[in-house]
Structure formats: C-alpha cells, structure tokens
Scaffold this motif. Structure first.
Motif, PDB file in Angstrom:
ATOM      1  N   THR A   1      -7.242   1.561  -0.510  1.00 13.82           N
ATOM      2  CA  THR A   1      -6.947   1.572  -1.946  1.00 13.82           C
ATOM      3  C   THR A   1      -7.536   0.343  -2.625  1.00 13.82           C
ATOM      4  OG1 THR A   1      -4.912   2.797  -1.508  1.00 13.82           O
ATOM      5  CG2 THR A   1      -5.088   1.706  -3.633  1.00 13.82           C
ATOM      6  N   THR A   2      -7.458  -0.785  -1.951  1.00 15.70           N
ATOM      7  CA  THR A   2      -8.025  -2.008  -2.504  1.00 15.70           C
ATOM      8  C   THR A   2      -9.516  -1.844  -2.775  1.00 15.70           C
ATOM      9  OG1 THR A   2      -6.392  -3.282  -1.273  1.00 15.70           O
ATOM     10  CG2 THR A   2      -8.318  -4.469  -2.054  1.00 15.70           C
TER      11      THR A   2
ATOM     12  N   GLU B   1       2.767   1.771   3.141  1.00 14.24           N
ATOM     13  CA  GLU B   1       3.817   0.761   3.336  1.00 14.24           C
ATOM     14  C   GLU B   1       5.047   1.089   2.505  1.00 14.24           C
ATOM     15  OE1 GLU B   1       0.763  -2.938   4.406  1.00 14.24           O
ATOM     16  OE2 GLU B   1       1.426  -2.625   2.362  1.00 14.24           O
TER      17      GLU B   1
ATOM     18  N   SER C   1       0.858  -1.178   0.000  1.00 11.93           N
ATOM     19  CA  SER C   1       0.000   0.000   0.000  1.00 11.93           C
ATOM     20  C   SER C   1       0.898   1.233   0.000  1.00 11.93           C
ATOM     21  CB  SER C   1      -0.891  -0.015   1.238  1.00 11.93           C
ATOM     22  OG  SER C   1      -0.177   0.469   2.361  1.00 11.93           O
TER      23      SER C   1
HETATM   24  N1  LIG Z   1      -0.838  -6.104  -5.478  1.00 11.11           N
HETATM   25  C1  LIG Z   1      -0.745  -6.525  -4.203  1.00 11.11           C
HETATM   26  N2  LIG Z   1      -0.170  -7.704  -3.935  1.00 11.11           N
HETATM   27  C2  LIG Z   1      -0.073  -8.152  -2.676  1.00 11.11           C
HETATM   28  N3  LIG Z   1      -0.509  -7.482  -1.602  1.00 11.11           N
HETATM   29  C3  LIG Z   1      -1.089  -6.273  -1.810  1.00 11.11           C
HETATM   30  C4  LIG Z   1      -1.246  -5.736  -3.111  1.00 11.11           C
HETATM   31  N4  LIG Z   1      -1.866  -4.533  -3.009  1.00 11.11           N
HETATM   32  C5  LIG Z   1      -2.096  -4.332  -1.703  1.00 11.11           C
HETATM   33  N5  LIG Z   1      -1.634  -5.378  -0.964  1.00 11.11           N
HETATM   34  C6  LIG Z   1      -1.718  -5.504   0.502  1.00 11.11           C
HETATM   35  O1  LIG Z   1      -3.050  -5.349   0.872  1.00 11.11           O
HETATM   36  C7  LIG Z   1      -3.187  -4.580   2.070  1.00 11.11           C
HETATM   37  C8  LIG Z   1      -4.125  -3.407   1.827  1.00 11.11           C
HETATM   38  O2  LIG Z   1      -3.514  -2.524   0.886  1.00 11.11           O
HETATM   39  P1  LIG Z   1      -4.190  -1.155   0.480  1.00 11.11           P
HETATM   40  O3  LIG Z   1      -3.343  -0.568  -0.587  1.00 11.11           O
HETATM   41  O4  LIG Z   1      -5.593  -1.354   0.160  1.00 11.11           O
HETATM   42  O5  LIG Z   1      -4.019  -0.311   1.822  1.00 11.11           O
HETATM   43  P2  LIG Z   1      -4.436   1.192   2.092  1.00 11.11           P
HETATM   44  O6  LIG Z   1      -5.540   1.195   3.061  1.00 11.11           O
HETATM   45  O7  LIG Z   1      -4.632   1.903   0.810  1.00 11.11           O
HETATM   46  O8  LIG Z   1      -3.123   1.713   2.803  1.00 11.11           O
HETATM   47  P3  LIG Z   1      -2.398   3.130   2.670  1.00 11.11           P
HETATM   48  O9  LIG Z   1      -3.101   4.092   3.522  1.00 11.11           O
HETATM   49  O10 LIG Z   1      -1.017   2.828   3.202  1.00 11.11           O
HETATM   50  O11 LIG Z   1      -2.385   3.476   1.235  1.00 11.11           O
HETATM   51  C9  LIG Z   1      -1.771  -4.128   2.411  1.00 11.11           C
HETATM   52  O12 LIG Z   1      -1.288  -4.941   3.473  1.00 11.11           O
HETATM   53  C10 LIG Z   1      -0.968  -4.397   1.189  1.00 11.11           C
HETATM   54  O13 LIG Z   1       0.330  -4.795   1.512  1.00 11.11           O
END
Ligand SMILES: Nc1ncnc2c1ncn2[C@@H]1O[C@H](COP(=O)(O)OP(=O)(O)OP(=O)(O)O)[C@@H](O)[C@H]1O
Ligand SMILES: Nc1ncnc2c1ncn2[C@@H]1O[C@H](COP(=O)(O)OP(=O)(O)OP(=O)(O)O)[C@@H](O)[C@H]1O
Ligand SMILES: [Mg+2]
Ligand SMILES: [Mg+2]
Lengths: 228, 302, 302, 228
Positions: free
Chosen positions: D42-43, A142, A139
């Motif tokens: 983001t997911t 991260e 993310s």
């Molecule tokens: N393409 C991918 N492959 C493997 N793991 C992923 C992938 N994309 C996201 N993740 C994992 O999924 C989890 C959620 O990610 P996400 O990007 O949705 O977080 P987020 O809420 O947007 O965080 P941030 O505020 O840091 O952007 C994280 O632990 C991330 O490491």
C-alpha cells in the motif's frame, strides 16, 4: 449455541436480505458461512449480536432470545461474543492496546492484567510490536489482525468472524485459522464467514452456504452425536 | 462506583487531550457565550448601582405653615425620621430658606433683602433611601400631609416619573436580555457540544457493538461535556474580569470628579459561582442530550 | 465559470440537505449569535433615542436686566435664535415670571401678590437641539453673556453633567459591547462552521485522492458556509423583529402617558442589511478558514 | 509508465517501510504486487499517486516526477490514475452514482453522459441495481466493486488496485480480474496488489514481490521486446 427459526430480514420493501433461514449451531462447533457477495452473510451475523432485529422469525443465542431480551442485557450478550467485523471497526482515536482492551477496562480489569492479556493476544496475531500504534498507522492486514485480537481477548463463548482473512497473505490466513481452531478446541463456538474456498476445503468443517438470502446448503453438524 | 468514576474521568481526560483542536473550538465558543453573559450581568449590576445612586438623590420638601410651633415641628420631624424610607431629613428655617434663595438667585439678593416679611416657609428637606418605589413614597406623603402644621409636600413629579420609568426600563431590559442570554448561551453550548460529539458517533457505535454498557459509554462523554463547560465558563468569567479591569482604568482616568461613587464593581462571588455552575450544567445537559440525539440513535438497542 | 458556480451551489444544496440535522445546529447557533447582536443594536438604538429625547429637554434660562429695552431684547433674541444649537426660545416677561412662580409655588401666591415690586426678572427659556455637547453650550453661553442687558445665563449644572456622563457611558458601553458582540459572533460562527466541516474531513480527503481539484472541493464548502451564515442571520434578525414586536406591545400597554415619544423603533434597514451581510461574511470566512485548518491539512499536496 | 529509482520510505525513525525499491513498469503492462501483510504494498501505491512523498529516491509516473510536480498539477495526475483503495474510500454521504461520477462532474461532464458512463461501469461490476444506494447500505463486496467502478469510470491511463478482491467470492474475483485484463488490453497499465496466489498463478502476469519493505523478487517485464 445459535438457533435460527424461519428468520427473514429485509432492508428495503419487497427485497429480502435473508429468506426463511433456519439452522442450529451447537456449542463448541466450528462453522463456515459462505456465499457470493451480497448473499447475506454479514446480515446473518448482525442478527446474532442484535445489531439488527429480524423482520420475522426467532433467534436464540446462548440460550437467550435476542429479539426480545431487554435493552440493558444487550451489552452482556455482546461481551460474551467476540466479533471480527468485515470493516474491522477499530476506534481511530484509540491505540491498538486501547482498542483491544477497551471492554476489559469497562469491566474494571486493572492495567497490569490488561497489559498481560493484550500482549498475549497481539502476540498470537503477530502484532506485539504495534501495541501503541493508531489504527490509521497500520496496514490493512495489520488492522484486520487487531480486530481478531480484540475479538478473542475476552475469551468469548462465541466467536464470529466476518471475512477475517480478506486482507491477509495466505500464510498469515492459515495462522489465523489455526488460532481459531485452537480457540475452538478450548470450547468456544466459532462461526466464520468467508469466501476462501481453499481455506474451507482444507479445514474440513461444517459449511453453511447462502445464496441471495437463502440457505441453499448445509453440510450439517459434525457434533450431534457428541452433544445428544 | 469509585472505579467507575475514575474510569469516566480518565477516559474523558484522554479524549479531551486527543481531540484538543476540536475541544478547543468548543471551549472557545462556550467561553464567549459565558463572557457575553457575564459582561451583561456586570453591566447590569453597575447600571443598577448608578441608577440607585441617582435615585438616592431624590429629595422632597415638606413645607410647614408659618404659625407652626416647636412641638409640632418636632412631631413632623418624628414622623419623617421614623419612616423606613427616609435616609436623612434636614430642617430649614424660614430665615435659612430666605438665605438659600438669595444664594441660588444672587440677582434677587437686593430684592429679597428689601422685603418686609419673609415670604419663604420653613421646610424639611428629605432624602429617600435607595430603591424607594413610587407607591411607597405616595403613602409616606399622605402620612406626612396629615400632620398638623404641614402645608405641602413638594417634589419634582417629572424627575420622579422619569427615574422610575428609567429604572423599570433597565429592569425590564435586564430580564428580557438576561433570559435571552441565558437561553441562548445554553442553546449554543449544547449545540457546540453536540457538534463535538457528533464527530464521534462512529466511536460510540463501535463501543456498543463490542459490548460496552451504556454507563461506560456515556460516563466519559458526560464528564467531558462538564469539563468543557467548566473550562469554558471559567475562561469566560476571567475574560469578564479582564474587561472589568479595563473599564475601571478607563473610568478612573476619565471622570475623576464624577466617579467617586460610580467606580465599577466586579461581579459578586455568587454570580461568578452561578455562571461557572451554569457553564458546567449546560455542559452536562448538552452532552446528555447529544448522546441521546446523535450517539445512541444509530445503533439502537431498542 | 458559470458551470463551476452551478456545480458549487448545487453540491452545497445537496450536502446541506443531506446533513440537515448537523446544519440545523450550525444555523441555530448562528441564529442566536445574530439575534443577540441584533437585539443589542436594537436596544442601543432605542436607548440612544430615549437619552436624546431627554437631553432634548435640557433648557437654560437667560435672565435679563430690569432696565433692558425692547431693541436690546430683540438683539438678545437674535443671538439666541441665530445659534445652530438652539431649538426653541421663549421670552418670559417679568410679569409672566411672577405668574409662573405663583403657579409653581401656590403656597406663596399671597406673599407674592403682596409684593410692591415684581422681584422676578424677564428671561428667555431656551431649549437646545438634540445632541448638543457641553463645550458647544459653553461657547454659546459666553456669546449670550456678552450681549448687553443679559444678567445671567442659568442652567442646572448637575443635570447637564449627569446626562452628559450618562450618554458617554452608554456610548462607551455601546462600543465596548458592540465590538465584543461582533467579535464573538464571528468567532462562534466560524467555530460552529469549523465543527460542522470537521465532520467531513474524510470526504475531502477522498475527493482529493480521486483527483478533484482544489476549487471543486472548496467551492461547495464555501457556498455552504455562506448559505448557513445567510440563513442563520436572516432567522436571527427575524427573531429580533419578533422581540421588537413583543416589546412594543408591552411598552404600549404599560405607560401610555409617558411613551408618546418613546415608542421603540425597529432596526433601520441599513442595520438589517449589515447584520445579514455580516452573517454571510462570517459564513464565508468561517468555511474558508476551516477548509484551510482542518480539511486540507491531512492529505497535503505539499 | 512507472519508474522507481532507489526509493526509500519511512513512517517512524529507524524503521523503513520501503527500502531501496527500484523497478520499471512499461506502458500497457499488467503487474501483480505481492508480499506478506505489512510488506509495503500500500505504501508503494501511495507514493505513485503522491499521497505520500518518498524519504529518498525518485519516482516517475507517466513521464512526471511525482515528488517534484507543482501542487496544482496533482489533481490532474490523480485523475489520470484510477485507484481501488484497500479500504474502498467511498464517500458515505454520497450515493453509489455520485461516488462513481464525482470526478466526472468536476470535469463538467453533463448528467446524461455521467449516467451513461456510470451505468456502463456499474454493470461491469454487477451493481447496476444499486445505483442509488449509499455505501453503508452495501455489503462489503458490493462496496469493493463500487470502488472498482469508480477507478475505471474515467478511462485512466494507469489503474492501481489494492487488494481489490479481498471481499469478493472467487467467481466475482475472477470476473473483476477479467475486467482488469480487458481494460489492460485497451492500453491501460494495471498494477494490482494482492495476496491471492491462486489468482496470480492463473493470470500468468509479471509479479513483483515485496518482503519487509524490500523488493525480493521480480519476474520481469514481458513487454520489453514490444516496447524497445
Ligand atoms: N501512516 C503510517 N504510520 C506509521 N506506520 C505506517 C503507516 N502506514 C503504514 N505503516 C507501516 O508500514 C508498513 C507497511 O504498510 P503497508 O500498508 O504498505 O503494508 P501492506 O503491504 O499494504 O500490507 P497489507 O497487505 O496488510 O495491506 C506496515 O508495517 C505499517 O504498519
Ligand atoms: N443497511 C442496509 N441497507 C440496505 N441494504 C442493505 C444494508 N445492508 C446490507 N444490505 C443489502 O443486503 C444484501 C446482503 O448484504 P450482506 O452485507 O449481508 O452481504 P454479504 O453476504 O455480507 O456480502 P459480502 O460478501 O459482499 O460482504 C446486499 O444486497 C446488501 O446490499
Ligand atoms: Mg459481508
Ligand atoms: Mg495494504
């Protein structure tokens, strides 16, 4: 540690990205750099690591004049500085572990030691479980923390961080700032460019404010007495 | 130093594997460049062999005077056989010449038999060694003509000229094409490597920014270039070998009676070595130049 | 539709210009591929011309009986000249044959003059048209032999065999090499285009994410591929022309007496057209495939 | 406008990035999505634009089931949604103007109209003077604002913004939020993922909170009465 003397920088004719910047930053200081979007914070940091050369003026970093040091000395200068880039600048084709320890590898540090150090810094930013992930699998926050880990893994004498908490939640941001404080207390000079007024207020450190390329405010060093 | 080498080779291997699709494209293009180059050399070598075989059969006749005596014949034989250019020389007596004429033109057998006096002169039929040049032959001719009892040195001027011309043409075409092939192979190999590395500008920029020194950035790239070039040329040469096998089968099937001496040969080991070396070298140079051109211009150390 | 075409061509032109260093690499590689291909065709065409010129000179002799009469001679002439294979036929009388022998072998001039009876037969010296096959010649031979008054049809079996074999070898090599060249040119062109487009994966991903439809993403890429292929092959063919000019000058200087009929010819327009078309087509296919392989796999619409 | 029914998403075996997410978001709503770094914000946004397909569950966006719409309908779906990506996703080889108007161009809108619209949105984010710059010539915050401009140029029915103010100074951040509010008042549904608690508090809108992939809090729609 960092000395700017009448530094000017420009990308286009007639438009100055930095205008007559002069300031001193002593060894062991913790300084915030702030200013509106496009004020010139990133440009200032780029000058320190010699990613760019100033149009005019002199810059001394760690006792070296960065505009005039020989080319083959630049890598050593940069290795002494840890940088958290605003856009992270992680190598996509390498895992988190490899990104964090790449420079250690070129220094010939063996795998065991690299593993140990990587684990140590990744744990500090809460990412020990992502060691073997690739940057695009992380993310935004991260990725930013990996960039922080890479910047501190080599125990730099100077730490530059460009908006290091822009993608982090407030709790994580505080944690990272505390980490910087800890590193600072161990003697590393820290320069953080940030927009986060709340953070700046809470930390109570020296603040340099830029506006449209000009240094408009500097709360001044709090260490002058100590050093002189 | 060893540590550095291990670093460079290891990093190169990792990166080759990680971007294998891309690298396979590069290896493939290089393979084909080397294949074409190799095939060209192969065909060149075999053509040369064929033409040399042909020229091998160039013969000339040394006609002797009717009143020549045995010792003079031996002197002429000595001159002919003493020359480095002569592969074999056969003496044909007046009588044998008449016989041969009768065999060659059976229609005239009776006419010839009816003759009172044998009109055919004795001669030596001389074969030259492979690769004799026109000028060398001319020299030899003058020497033989100066011997007593030699009437004429006869040869088929036309065939000589044509073969000579043909061989020069092949040689010319060989040089012309050969140099073009080499240049363009190296050019295209270095282009492909440049393109491959171009996709990694960003990586190099980042490495520089975090303080990796020149050697540690360049090393793996250069090793990678060499490995790609090596692999590509090895595969290319293997393809040439495959083509050679195919050609061999075809030729063996097609013209058994003609082919005894014309069986295609494969590239000699020295050529294989040269090709593989050239591939690795162009990999080396290609990566060196592309590093310089693309990978280091963006964030210059100035 | 027109709007779409304008969009695609315009976007392609902008992108070609913006990443011109990269595109120049691709154009350069394609140029060399087409240059090699073109040179090969050029040499092939000229070699064929030369060998055809040689074969042109294959002659055979029809020896006539001594007791043949004029009407029979005319009948034989009719048979020979009536054949589609015969380019020219020259009648050589018994008298002329004697003369020619004397000229060819001046040493025997006196011997020959001393003969009571002319031992040489009358004959037709026949030249075959270009490209006559062995089998066709054999047929003709049987027909001529069956005429009254014909003693023998004489020809140099060896030369015929060798030329035949040589021409077949060239033709074989032509097909063999030609197909390899075409395949590898297309392969390397599409590889290079893939590499070029590979550097733009990200761009395509972004375009997709902001809602550009397939056609609007593919269009400019495909036009770009075609333009690169077109430009590369035009430059390649120009290089071939340059090489041709050089060769011409060289040949003209070298062998004026041999070369009257051997002056190198340039590729016929049809070949130029084929090459340029092949370049554009491989540009088209290359970009199509690389779009498919690289540019659309990452963020699939599934 | 957006309906999630028991949506699960996972990148690796046994690790769920989203766990049983269900919520409704009505037309014209303004919703904040928050949660720690790596929580899954983001997911969730990626699922809405069909950049990814959920492991399990159904997602309806603007009346369409995004997991099952035919491939050739996806571009139209995406064009109806404006997205500010966390990592901006600007095309490096195109200028600011081209980046902002690329989709308009594919729709056949002529240059004059495109110029007008681009000027309008770039002015709203304060970047009218950077129209012909390339993304790499912009500061971090400027890039982010270009991303905002691109997201709103096509008057989307749904606006998704992933951390749209992470690189902006507080004043600029407020301005961007006010811009989103304005767009929202014109009828566009807005979903903003952010860490900025201060901002969320000040705006007083609906907030959905994620934690480790689970929806742990939803202040609830403030428009239910209006719509029903
Ligand atoms: N393409 C991918 N492959 C493997 N793991 C992923 C992938 N994309 C996201 N993740 C994992 O999924 C989890 C959620 O990610 P996400 O990007 O949705 O977080 P987020 O809420 O947007 O965080 P941030 O505020 O840091 O952007 C994280 O632990 C991330 O490491
Ligand atoms: N490579 C470049 N070419 C041209 N202009 C540039 C370049 N890099 C920066 N600029 C301009 O210089 C000015 C200062 O940029 P800089 O990146 O230093 O800002 P900043 O203070 O870091 O802003 P932010 O908080 O948005 O990151 C901006 O107006 C930017 O557009
Ligand atoms: Mg900045
Ligand atoms: Mg995120």
């Amino acid at each position: 540690m960092i000395h700017f003397y009448h530094v000017h920088q420009s990308y286009q004719r007639n438009i100055l990205a930095l205008k007559d910047i002069s300031f001193d930053c002593l060894r062991g200081e913790f300084v915030f750099l702030t200013g509106a979007s496009g004020a010139g914070k990133t440009t200032l940091l780029k000058l320190i690591i010699r990613e760019e050369i100033p149009l005019q003026g002199q810059i001394l970093v760690n006792g070296q004049n960065v505009s005039s040091i020989p080319v083959n000395k630049i890598p050593r200068l940069r290795r002494a500085i840890g940088v958290v880039f605003q856009d992270f600048k992680l190598i996509r084709g390498k895992t988190v572990f490899e990104n964090v320890t790449f420079v250690l590898k070129t220094l010939g540090i063996d795998l065991k030691e690299r593993r140990k150090r990587a684990y140590h810094v990744l744990k500090q930013v809460g990412l020990q479980h992502k060691t073997n992930a690739y940057p695009l699998e992380l993310s935004g926050g991260e990725q930013q923390r990996v960039a922080v880990a890479r910047a501190i893994v080599n125990d730099p004498v100077l730490l530059l961080a460009d908006e290091p908490t822009g993608n982090l939640d407030p709790d994580m941001a505080v944690e990272i700032m505390n980490l910087f404080s800890k590193i600072n207390r161990r003697g590393t000079t820290v320069l953080v460019a940030t927009h986060d007024r709340e953070m700046i207020r809470r930390m109570g450190k020296r603040v340099i404010t830029l506006d449209k390329g000009q240094l408009i405010h500097d709360t001044g060093s709090q260490m002058q007495i100590e050093e002189t | 130093m060893l540590r550095y080498l291990i670093f460079a080779v290891w990093e190169a291997a990792i990166s080759l594997w990680r971007s294998r699709v891309l690298n396979l494209l590069a290896v493939g293009t290089i393979m084909f460049a080397m294949f074409i180059l190799g095939s060209f050399v192969l065909v060149g070598i075999n053509l040369q062999k064929i033409t040399v075989n042909w020229r091998d059969q160039i013969q000339f006749n040394v006609f002797l005077a009717d009143d020549i005596d045995q010792s003079q014949i031996e002197a002429v034989r000595g001159t002919i056989e003493g020359s480095m250019l002569v592969k074999s020389a056969q003496f044909i007596s007046k009588h044998r010449a008449l016989e041969l004429f009768g065999q060659d033109f059976p229609t005239y057998q009776t006419t010839v038999n009816a003759l009172e006096k044998n009109p055919f002169p004795a001669s030596f039929q001389v074969s030259l060694i492979r690769g004799t040049e026109r000028a060398q032959f001319d020299e030899l001719r003058v020497v033989i003509l100066s011997r007593e009892g030699v009437e004429e040195v006869y040869y088929d001027e036309e065939i000589f000229k044509r073969l000579d011309f043909f061989i020069r043409l092949i040689r010319l075409a060989g040089w012309f094409f050969g140099s073009i092939m080499v240049t363009s192979s190296i050019f295209s190999i270095s282009n492909v490597l440049k393109l491959t590395f171009f996709t990694r500008r960003e990586e190099v920029d980042i490495m520089k920014l975090v303080g990796a020194s020149r050697a540690y950035i360049r090393g793996p790239f250069i090793v990678e270039g060499i490995l790609i070039g090596l692999l590509g040329s090895l595969l290319g040469v293997s393809l040439v070998y495959l083509g050679h096998l195919l050609l061999q089968t075809y030729v063996a099937d097609a013209e058994p009676f003609l082919m005894a001496s014309l069986e295609p040969v494969f590239l000699p080991m020295s050529w294989v070595f040269i090709l593989v070396l050239a591939g690795s070298l162009s990999g080396f140079l290609g990566s060196l130049f592309s590093l310089h051109q693309f990978l280091e211009e963006h964030i210059s150390y100035q």
